[in-house]
Design a protein around this motif. Sequence first.
Motif, PDB file in Angstrom:
ATOM      1  N   ASP A 239     -29.222 -11.144 -64.349  1.00  0.00           N
ATOM      2  CA  ASP A 239     -27.883 -11.374 -64.187  1.00  0.00           C
ATOM      3  C   ASP A 239     -27.024 -10.278 -64.924  1.00  0.00           C
ATOM      4  OD1 ASP A 239     -27.992 -14.443 -63.773  1.00  0.00           O
ATOM      5  OD2 ASP A 239     -29.781 -13.908 -65.334  1.00  0.00           O
TER       6      ASP A 239
ATOM      7  N   HIS B 261     -28.474 -13.130 -69.354  1.00  0.00           N
ATOM      8  CA  HIS B 261     -27.802 -14.280 -68.857  1.00  0.00           C
ATOM      9  C   HIS B 261     -26.509 -14.935 -69.365  1.00  0.00           C
ATOM     10  CE1 HIS B 261     -27.326 -18.694 -67.914  1.00  0.00           C
ATOM     11  NE2 HIS B 261     -27.814 -18.224 -66.567  1.00  0.00           N
TER      12      HIS B 261
ATOM     13  N   GLU C 175     -27.660 -10.947 -59.876  1.00  0.00           N
ATOM     14  CA  GLU C 175     -26.331 -11.943 -59.949  1.00  0.00           C
ATOM     15  C   GLU C 175     -25.196 -11.627 -60.900  1.00  0.00           C
ATOM     16  OE1 GLU C 175     -27.164 -15.850 -61.736  1.00  0.00           O
ATOM     17  OE2 GLU C 175     -25.171 -16.429 -61.655  1.00  0.00           O
TER      18      GLU C 175
END
Length: 261
Positions: free
Chosen positions: A59, A72, A120
């Motif tokens: 992420d 994250h 992500e």
Amino acid sequence: MKMKKLVLIIPFVLLSIVINAQTKTIAHRGFWDTEGSAQNSLKSLRLANDIHCFGSEFDVWITKDGEVMVNHDPTFQNVTLETATYNEVKNLKLSNGEKMPTLKDYLKQGKKLKVQLILEIKTHQNIERQNAAIDATLQLVKKMKLENRITYIAFSLDAVKRLVKEAPKGTEIYYLNGELSPKELKAIGCTGPDYNQSVYKAHPEWIKECHELGLKTNVWTVNKKGDMEFFIKEGVDYITTNKPVVLQKMTGNKIDDKYAK
Ligand code: MG
């Protein structure tokens, strides 16, 4: 064994090999659930590669002054990455003792490995910051000549639309949020859904429908053997999991004994 029994068994064995070969493993936040690793660490990326995963997910957030960081949660050890400067985040330590990696660190490591980098883009506080995160990411990936090694995923529909517009043609881009049908995803021009398993279970026809439309399918975060078997049988293209060793073994990959326990 009698010939009759063999004739009955062989097609099932072949069928299971074909089914298994279709579904690829993505290690969710890398392979972190093992000694010396941590979520979104460089080590977790190397370990996902060591166990021959197709992909390793991570992420990214952009700091106030434009550095893309791999983590994250929006806030780590009381530091909110989006509103902090790089100086304020650069020495933050992960649970395995590594420093929080920059995207540049992550890509440098990834370049030495085979594993696909499943990146992500996190949903930022506002569209300007999110666009800045996307643009800085695309620029760095281009500079490092890693365009073919990156798959993008995002919960934000704005982020997916921007990636579809700005990423090189052929880049795989998946939408995570779960509310759009296969036809709606096709119309946006993304590669397909990367949805929570509950979404596919509520819409069991969507995997087949995606394939008919030429879309690919990814499912997260599948950690139980029974659920893995279910999605392999349904023919999903990728499974994202916190238990990559279990899935790798199930899909016929050979795992080094030290990870196989
Ligand atoms: Mg993620």
